[in-house]
Scaffold this active site. Structure first.
Site, short mmCIF file in Angstrom:
data_model
loop_
_atom_site.label_atom_id
_atom_site.label_comp_id
_atom_site.label_asym_id
_atom_site.label_seq_id
_atom_site.Cartn_x
_atom_site.Cartn_y
_atom_site.Cartn_z
N CYS B 94 0.86 -1.18 0.00
CA CYS B 94 0.00 0.00 0.00
C CYS B 94 0.89 1.23 0.00
O CYS B 94 1.40 1.65 1.03
CB CYS B 94 -0.90 0.00 1.24
N LEU B 95 1.13 1.75 -1.20
CA LEU B 95 2.03 2.90 -1.33
C LEU B 95 1.42 3.84 -2.36
O LEU B 95 1.16 3.44 -3.49
CB LEU B 95 3.42 2.39 -1.78
#
Lengths: 173, 157
Positions: B94-95
């Site tokens: 999750c970036l």
């Protein structure tokens, strides 16, 4: 025959006031409402059939140029990118203003590796890209790849006098 | 010449050169095979002053056909990665810069690895993919965090 105000015992100053400000305000208001209705029904695909009559009716009321403008806004909303007309209006950077090392940050190619580079500059932030590269990006986004500047928030100024001047220099210089 | 070919050349140059900013981070960054530049693997060093210090961490990178307009797809693979912003089962990260919304075509794979390094240094427990580790971080229990990470890296399952 009595009118609405008389029937209801209303003394409406607005009727007697013929100030153009009031008219303008009402027009703006109606226009906003119409635009909302137009947007609502143009984008509602589930009820497209029911909407045809209404859209036709609306179309008769709204000038064509406005309809096109609103439809473009709709498209833009869906794609989250810039309208084609915006991309087409980006100012070109002429070959002599390109340095030998500057490159497009999207394809990483040095501009002058191409004998006929088609380079454009974004408004406000002045970042330069190959037209081919930036047009694909701007069809999906409204930000500059380098600085995240929202390119649509600035109006493109087209300085036609300067463009003509430059052309003349090319001819006689 | 396509963009990924240019990047490959640049990456080779950067990794061969010494004293570069990436020397402390990247052990390996290369296509799985030279004829297919759409599938890459990377190994990075766990950053110092994190529980990942001293460990090598593997990543796989898939380049989409419209790269760099679309972002690369990066996962922690083949080893499981204990981190609050990484799905423990799938390796998904999750970036924000790896999402379509925040990606910029001006970034390349080296930027991506830098951003992942930063994520290891500064985990974001507010948007977790691994709730257990996020809870430990929210409690501020560094010892438990370090212990858990080491446990997984040293063969825990």
């Amino acid at each position: 025959m009595s009118n609405y105000q008389e029937e209801h015992g209303i003394q409406d100053d607005a009727v007697s006031r013929t100030a153009t400000d009031d008219n303008e305000a009402t027009r703006q208001d109606i226009r906003t409402q119409l635009r909302e209705i137009f947007r609502l029904y143009s984008s509602d695909e589930d009820h497209q059939e029911d909407n045809t009559t209404l859209l036709e009716l609306l179309s008769q009321l709204i000038p064509e140029s406005l309809q096109e403008e609103w439809l473009e806004q709709l498209d833009q909303h869906d794609k989250k990118g810039c309208p084609e007309s915006f991309i087409d209006s980006l100012p070109r950077v002429s070959k002599r203003n390109l340095s030998s090392t500057s490159a497009c940050s999207i394809c990483f190619s040095v501009f002058l590796e191409d004998d006929y580079p088609l380079v454009v500059e974004l408004p406000h932030c002045d970042h330069r890209f190959d037209l081919e590269c930036i047009s694909i990006w701007l069809s999906k986004s409204t930000t500059c790849p380098l600085c995240r500047d929202d390119v649509m928030s600035h109006k493109v100024k087209i300085d036609s006098s300067k463009a003509e001047l430059e052309e003349d220099w090319g001819m006689y210089g | 010449m396509s963009r990924i070919v240019k990047e490959y050349k640049k990456i080779k140059k950067v990794l061969e050169g010494h004293g570069e900013a990436f020397e402390n981070l990247i052990v390996q960054l290369a296509p799985v095979n030279e004829y297919d530049l759409l599938s890459w693997k990377a190994t990075i060093r766990g950053p110092s002053d994190t529980p990942y210090n001293g460990f090598s961490i593997g990543l796989t990178i898939k380049i989409p056909s419209d790269y760099p307009i679309s972002p690369p797809m990066v996962k922690f693979e083949p080893y499981k990665m204990p981190h609050c912003n990484v799905n423990f089962q799938t390796g998904e990260i999750c970036l924000d810069i790896l999402t379509r919304q925040h990606w910029s075509p001006a970034w390349d794979l080296l930027h991506v690895l830098k951003a992942i390094e930063q994520l290891l240094q500064e985990p974001v427990p507010e948007s977790p993919l691994n709730v257990d580790i996020a809870n430990i971080l929210k409690e501020g229990d560094r010892t438990a965090y370090t212990g858990l990470v080491r446990y997984y890296f040293c063969g825990g399952t």
